[in-house]
Design a protein around this motif. Structure first.
Motif, PDB file in Angstrom:
ATOM      1  N   GLY A   1       0.775  -1.238   0.000  1.00 33.85           N
ATOM      2  CA  GLY A   1       0.000   0.000   0.000  1.00 33.85           C
ATOM      3  C   GLY A   1       0.801   1.279   0.000  1.00 33.85           C
ATOM      4  O   GLY A   1       0.265   2.338   0.358  1.00 33.85           O
ATOM      5  N   LEU A   2       2.068   1.214  -0.406  1.00 32.01           N
ATOM      6  CA  LEU A   2       2.880   2.435  -0.480  1.00 32.01           C
ATOM      7  C   LEU A   2       2.662   3.072  -1.850  1.00 32.01           C
ATOM      8  O   LEU A   2       3.191   2.610  -2.858  1.00 32.01           O
ATOM      9  N   ARG A   3       1.876   4.121  -1.886  1.00 32.97           N
ATOM     10  CA  ARG A   3       1.520   4.777  -3.156  1.00 32.97           C
ATOM     11  C   ARG A   3       2.698   5.539  -3.745  1.00 32.97           C
ATOM     12  O   ARG A   3       3.555   6.036  -3.024  1.00 32.97           O
ATOM     13  N   LYS A   4       2.693   5.649  -5.074  1.00 36.22           N
ATOM     14  CA  LYS A   4       3.665   6.487  -5.770  1.00 36.22           C
ATOM     15  C   LYS A   4       2.920   7.307  -6.809  1.00 36.22           C
ATOM     16  O   LYS A   4       2.264   6.763  -7.705  1.00 36.22           O
ATOM     17  N   THR A   5       2.971   8.622  -6.663  1.00 37.97           N
ATOM     18  CA  THR A   5       2.348   9.544  -7.607  1.00 37.97           C
ATOM     19  C   THR A   5       3.381  10.590  -8.010  1.00 37.97           C
ATOM     20  O   THR A   5       4.522  10.569  -7.570  1.00 37.97           O
ATOM     21  N   TRP A   6       2.947  11.507  -8.860  1.00 42.30           N
ATOM     22  CA  TRP A   6       3.830  12.620  -9.243  1.00 42.30           C
ATOM     23  C   TRP A   6       4.217  13.433  -8.020  1.00 42.30           C
ATOM     24  O   TRP A   6       5.331  13.946  -7.925  1.00 42.30           O
ATOM     25  N   TRP A   7       3.317  13.511  -7.057  1.00 45.35           N
ATOM     26  CA  TRP A   7       3.542  14.319  -5.863  1.00 45.35           C
ATOM     27  C   TRP A   7       4.292  13.582  -4.752  1.00 45.35           C
ATOM     28  O   TRP A   7       4.960  14.214  -3.927  1.00 45.35           O
ATOM     29  N   TYR A   8       4.158  12.266  -4.708  1.00 41.24           N
ATOM     30  CA  TYR A   8       4.470  11.540  -3.467  1.00 41.24           C
ATOM     31  C   TYR A   8       4.989  10.137  -3.753  1.00 41.24           C
ATOM     32  O   TYR A   8       4.560   9.484  -4.706  1.00 41.24           O
ATOM     33  N   ASP A   9       5.932   9.682  -2.925  1.00 38.21           N
ATOM     34  CA  ASP A   9       6.421   8.314  -2.993  1.00 38.21           C
ATOM     35  C   ASP A   9       6.440   7.752  -1.574  1.00 38.21           C
ATOM     36  O   ASP A   9       7.264   8.142  -0.746  1.00 38.21           O
ATOM     37  N   GLY A  10       5.501   6.842  -1.291  1.00 39.17           N
ATOM     38  CA  GLY A  10       5.369   6.280   0.053  1.00 39.17           C
ATOM     39  C   GLY A  10       6.577   5.507   0.511  1.00 39.17           C
ATOM     40  O   GLY A  10       6.763   5.305   1.717  1.00 39.17           O
ATOM     41  N   ARG A  11       7.427   5.067  -0.431  1.00 40.50           N
ATOM     42  CA  ARG A  11       8.633   4.335  -0.037  1.00 40.50           C
ATOM     43  C   ARG A  11       9.582   5.223   0.758  1.00 40.50           C
ATOM     44  O   ARG A  11      10.399   4.735   1.543  1.00 40.50           O
ATOM     45  N   ARG A  12       9.515   6.536   0.529  1.00 35.74           N
ATOM     46  CA  ARG A  12      10.387   7.463   1.251  1.00 35.74           C
ATOM     47  C   ARG A  12       9.711   8.079   2.474  1.00 35.74           C
ATOM     48  O   ARG A  12      10.364   8.769   3.263  1.00 35.74           O
ATOM     49  N   ASP A  13       8.413   7.877   2.618  1.00 36.35           N
ATOM     50  CA  ASP A  13       7.661   8.408   3.751  1.00 36.35           C
ATOM     51  C   ASP A  13       8.068   7.649   5.015  1.00 36.35           C
ATOM     52  O   ASP A  13       7.920   6.439   5.099  1.00 36.35           O
TER      53      ASP A  13
END
Length: 528
Positions: free
Chosen positions: A170-182
């Motif tokens: 469930g780690l989302r990756k979009t143009w704005w955000y990358d959950g892997r780095r959250d």
């Protein structure tokens, strides 16, 4: 908006064990209630920070647990109190890693400096789940505690999730955000994954750790192979990939150094037991430069605490929270409460010109087409000349430049660049402090397109947090050529140009790639 304090002062926790409650020393005006974890009531159950005494071990090397009221001196001591793995082994693989790390005090110092922001939170999550505290050291092995770390296998973040595994958890990756780095999201995903692996391998943490590195299937296959041969199936007896055979010893070696640094001639700078950051719910998108100003901290610090956000603002689709330095949490919350929603992100009005495309407009404003569609409730990329689009941009006008076209207010200044002999997308992008993918997009090209001397390129210069973050996320990556690889395939995989690949590695047209050949790449981690 709500200040979500899912942290607690460890010093206060020590007092809770003796029947007392306490406020954080950094904020003496806070109520005791504000310091409790969500759902906790003072005295209803033991503190999640209670320490475990050393004692006998079970069959797979876990310590027996016991409570003590002795407060920890620092986070390293708290870690030692919660260590569970067998660190008394004289295994030569572990000894070799201990010798290596003990000779690199400078590396330990750098990792400690990076970990200071995140270690308290990660250790807290591990202890609350009842997991071995050694797991808090796993990001040292994975990423050296660098949230922008990026690997040849396209793994990213402090816990080094590859895209497929990240999506599964469930780690989302979009143009704005990358959950892997959250920090929050990736830690939750990593610990959940480790718990699942531990259960899969019947509580054997060494096998679970090996599976985290190599995959559960790889470890299970090695176990089946040994079982058929009548051999032992513990970690040390398995035939695993060389990287994995070194991976677990690395963690055990680092934990050994933390357990008794003086025994190995190293020192560890103390990490305070107080939380480094607070988690604040924002209830919506907010400009990161503005948030940094409200928290009285630097844009760089805001980016390091919130590395999941790839652009100048948080993701409009969430997560709607920010990590801010603990000392300024109350100040930030108060200023956020008084900030009108329409002032959290600046909205620019752009009149569509004949010949415009949504992708070209998006490139001009350094935003994604999806973000423009969402802001304007567009069902497709079709636009009409004369209509007006709302374009989100940095709310802090002191950080915004003026777009020199049609008088439209924007966030970037248009520049023209004439290509010179020997230029490449990477070289031009680096000198102008922009990303390769943006430079290519602005000119309706790809990073692999050929540049010609005399060609005119368009650039949009930005002084906002986004460009600052991009400057910090260029990573040198080593890549081992695989069978079937080509320059174009490798370039496509990492969003770089073939010309750059050749230049970085001194390759020429007459030289073919060979399996196992080592290549160097420079990759923007936020674009990958």
């Amino acid at each position: 908006m709500t200040l979500t304090r899912n942290w607690i002062s460890i010093t206060a926790a020590g007092l809770l064990l003796s029947g007392c409650s306490s406020a954080l020393t950094q904020n003496p005006d806070s109520s005791a209630d504000a310091l409790r974890l969500p759902g906790n009531q003072a005295g209803t159950h033991a503190s999640p920070w209670e320490t475990r005494a050393t004692g006998s071990r079970d069959s797979i090397g876990r310590k027996a647990r016991a409570n003590t009221t002795a407060p920890p001196e620092d986070l390293w001591q708290l870690s030692r109190n919660h260590f569970e793995l067998n660190l008394e082994s004289d295994n030569p693989r572990v000894a070799s890693q201990i010798r290596y790390y003990s000779k690199h005090q400078d590396y330990l110092d750098r990792v400690t400096d990076r970990a200071e922001r995140y270690y308290h939170y990660i250790l807290q999550q591990i202890i609350e789940r009842g997991l071995p505290a050694e797991l808090a050291l796993l990001p040292v092995v994975e990423s050296a505690y660098d949230p922008f770390a990026y690997s040849p296998s396209r793994a990213a973040g402090p816990w080094q999730f590859i895209p497929g595994t990240a999506k599964h958890f469930g780690l989302r990756k979009t143009w704005w955000y990358d959950g892997r780095r959250d920090i929050v999201a990736s830690t939750d995903a990593a610990l959940t994954y480790l718990e699942q692996l531990n259960k899969r391998f019947d509580g054997d943490w060494l096998l679970a750790l090996a599976a985290y590195n190599a995959g559960g299937g790889t470890v299970s296959k090695a176990i089946r192979k040994n079982t058929k041969k009548g051999l032992a199936t513990d970690f040390w007896s398995l035939d695993l990939p060389s990287e994995t055979e070194a991976y677990v010893p690395k963690l055990l070696a680092i934990a050994s150094l933390v357990k008794a640094p003086a025994d190995y001639g190293v020192s560890l700078r103390a990490l305070a037991v107080e939380p480094y950051f607070a988690i604040i719910e924002t209830q919506g998108q907010i400009d990161l430069a503005q948030a940094a100003k409200m928290a009285d901290t630097s844009s760089e610090e805001m980016a390091l605490l919130n590395p999941g956000f790839s652009r100048w603002a948080t993701d409009p689709e969430g997560p709607h929270r920010l990590l801010v330095p603990i000392d300024s949490a109350m100040q930030f919350e108060n200023k956020l409460a008084s900030l009108p929603a329409e002032q959290r992100v600046r909205w620019n009005r752009y009149r569509i010109q004949r010949g415009d495309s949504l992708s070209a407009i998006a490139a001009r404003f350094n935003i994604s087409t999806a973000a423009i569609r969402s802001a304007n409730k567009l069902k497709s990329n079709r636009i009409t000349a004369g209509k007006t689009l709302l374009i989100p941009g940095p709310a802090n006008t002191s950080l915004a430049a003026t777009v020199a076209q049609d008088g439209a207010a924007g966030t970037r200044e248009k520049l023209s660049y004439k290509v010179r002999a020997g230029d490449s997308f990477w070289k031009i992008a680096r000198s102008h402090k922009v990303s390769v993918s943006d430079l290519a997009s602005w000119n309706k090209m790809t990073p692999r397109s050929t540049l010609k001397a005399g060609q005119q390129l368009t650039l949009w210069r930005d002084s906002s947090l986004a460009s600052s973050a991009q400057r910090e996320t260029l990573r040198k990556v080593g890549y081992s050529v695989r069978s079937g690889d080509s320059l174009s395939l490798i370039a496509s995989r990492f969003s770089v140009s073939v010309a750059d690949l050749k230049r970085w590695n001194g390759l020429n047209k007459g030289r073919y790639l060979q399996p196992g050949q080592k290549l160097t790449l420079f990759v923007n981690a936020t674009d990958s």
